[in-house]
Design a protein around this motif. Structure first.
Motif, short mmCIF file in Angstrom:
data_model
loop_
_atom_site.label_atom_id
_atom_site.label_comp_id
_atom_site.label_asym_id
_atom_site.label_seq_id
_atom_site.Cartn_x
_atom_site.Cartn_y
_atom_site.Cartn_z
N CYS A 148 0.91 -1.04 -0.21
CA CYS A 148 0.11 0.16 -0.04
C CYS A 148 0.93 1.15 0.07
O CYS A 148 2.04 1.30 0.13
CB CYS A 148 -0.75 0.00 1.23
N LEU A 149 0.29 2.51 -0.06
CA LEU A 149 1.17 3.72 -0.12
C LEU A 149 1.49 3.96 1.38
O LEU A 149 0.92 3.50 2.28
CB LEU A 149 0.05 4.82 -0.39
N ASN A 152 -0.77 4.70 4.52
CA ASN A 152 -2.19 4.08 4.62
C ASN A 152 -2.06 3.43 5.78
O ASN A 152 -1.84 2.15 5.71
CB ASN A 152 -2.59 3.38 3.40
N PHE A 201 -0.47 1.04 -10.08
CA PHE A 201 0.22 1.89 -9.16
C PHE A 201 -0.61 3.14 -9.37
O PHE A 201 -0.75 3.92 -8.19
CB PHE A 201 1.72 2.08 -9.66
N ARG A 202 -0.77 3.65 -10.50
CA ARG A 202 -1.32 4.97 -10.71
C ARG A 202 -3.00 4.87 -9.97
O ARG A 202 -3.24 6.05 -9.56
CB ARG A 202 -1.58 5.43 -12.09
N LEU A 204 -3.83 3.12 -7.67
CA LEU A 204 -3.81 3.07 -6.28
C LEU A 204 -3.59 4.48 -5.46
O LEU A 204 -4.17 4.95 -4.57
CB LEU A 204 -2.61 2.16 -5.58
N LYS A 205 -2.64 5.33 -6.13
CA LYS A 205 -2.24 6.70 -5.98
C LYS A 205 -3.40 7.46 -5.91
O LYS A 205 -3.69 8.49 -5.16
CB LYS A 205 -1.16 7.19 -6.94
N ALA A 206 -4.30 7.36 -7.05
CA ALA A 206 -5.52 8.10 -7.23
C ALA A 206 -6.74 7.76 -6.29
O ALA A 206 -7.82 8.46 -6.24
CB ALA A 206 -6.13 8.00 -8.61
N THR A 225 8.95 0.67 -6.28
CA THR A 225 8.62 1.96 -6.94
C THR A 225 8.38 1.90 -8.40
O THR A 225 9.39 1.31 -8.96
CB THR A 225 9.85 2.74 -6.45
N ILE A 229 6.08 6.14 -7.76
CA ILE A 229 5.13 6.05 -6.82
C ILE A 229 5.56 4.73 -6.19
O ILE A 229 5.99 3.61 -6.39
CB ILE A 229 3.78 5.48 -7.41
N THR A 230 6.01 5.05 -4.65
CA THR A 230 6.54 3.92 -3.93
C THR A 230 5.71 3.16 -2.98
O THR A 230 4.54 3.98 -2.42
CB THR A 230 7.47 4.60 -3.08
N LEU A 231 5.30 1.82 -2.99
CA LEU A 231 4.55 1.06 -2.19
C LEU A 231 5.46 0.36 -1.24
O LEU A 231 6.20 -0.14 -1.47
CB LEU A 231 3.50 0.17 -3.12
#
Length: 306
Positions: A148-149, A152, A201-202, A204-206, A225, A229-231
């Motif tokens: 997850c981000l 979170n 990834f995008r 999840l970021k959104a 990454t 965007i890093t998870l």
């Protein structure tokens, strides 16, 4: 020297010549059309030439083989070499794994670079048009984490399946049939899907979903990454996928049977000497850092948390 002695010596020399004129290490050079994704091609192309050289050695495995897609490609290349084919890989790029299959059934490529679980290739569309290799990853061996981000905390605090159900919605690829079935078996049925890993990834970021089941990477903190965007993984827990994974080879391609037979020989040799397990571990299919993490869908863990 008598005539009989000369005859015996000649026969012995002939047998030795027949045995050693074509050594087992000699391999047929062949351009092998491989269907794969852009990400896998880029990572393979970034390897130093020393890491692309086969056959590979168990004792001196190149450290640059450290991602799942590169590990799969090098297992493929090494297995072909051991099976008698010195392969020059000719990549046919596709946007996702399902398109890899489509390239094979049309005969545009001869072998996949990714490893497929059985349920994704038993569709009638594919079943009679492809060869399926022996397992490269056995049933239950492929483990994934909950990613997850970093901010979170609801997901990061998950410890059980019940926690996970309450923490939000998972996000998977549209063709991740094994992941979908495994999550359903865990009682997680509301699942968002996306077409490619970059899209996941995008998305999840959104805020389209809350977490993604991903294989572990060998980064120092286990983070992943893509495109900035890093998870990060939820520490201490993981789950195992419930099907074996295989290479698939086209029956429609003129080199299909030859490539398949070589691949089978190579996979068997690599499994016997432990090279497959070592490459999969280095590539992140098996992760030493998560070895003692709890498997959410193991029978023992489920029994304790009911």
């Amino acid at each position: 020297m008598s005539r009989n002695q000369a005859t015996l010596i000649y026969a012995a020399v002939f047998l030795l010549a027949a045995t050693y004129s074509f050594p087992a290490s000699a391999a047929e050079k062949l351009i092998v059309a491989v269907s794969t994704t852009k990400n896998a091609v880029e990572k393979y192309d970034n390897l130093p030439e020393s890491a692309k050289s086969v056959p590979l050695s168990y004792k001196h495995l190149p450290p640059e083989i450290k991602t799942r897609c590169v590990a799969s490609l090098m297992i493929l290349k090494n297995a072909l070499k051991l099976g008698g084919i010195d392969a020059q890989l000719n990549f046919k790029q596709t946007p996702n794994a399902r398109r890899e299959e489509d390239e094979l059934i049309k005969g545009y490529a001869v072998v996949s670079s990714h490893l497929f679980n059985l349920s994704s290739i038993e569709h009638l569309k594919y079943k009679d048009k492809i060869y399926v290799s022996d397992p490269v990853i056995e049933d239950g061996e492929f483990e994934k984490g909950i990613f997850c981000l970093p901010g979170n905390h609801k997901v990061l605090n998950v410890r059980t399946i019940e926690d996970l159900k309450k923490a939000g919605k998972p996000l998977i690829g549209i063709h991740w049939s094994n992941e979908c079935q495994t999550l359903n078996d865990m009682g997680i049925n509301e699942i968002e899907k996306g077409p490619t890993k970059d899209c996941l990834f995008r998305m999840l970021k959104a805020g389209r979903a809350d977490w993604i089941p991903l294989g572990f990477h060998n980064s120092k903190d286990l983070s992943v990454t893509r495109h900035g965007i890093t998870l990060v993984p939820v520490k201490g827990i993981k789950f195992s996928l419930t099907e074996s994974r295989h290479f698939i080879v086209s029956k429609q391609h003129p080199e299909g049977e030859k490539v398949f037979n070589a691949l089978q020989i190579g996979i068997k040799k690599m499994r016997q000497d432990g090279l497959i397990k070592k490459m999969l571990t280095q590539g992140g299919f098996y992760c030493k850092a998560t070895k003692d993490w709890k498997i959410l869908n193991s029978k023992n863990f489920l029994a304790k948390n009911r």
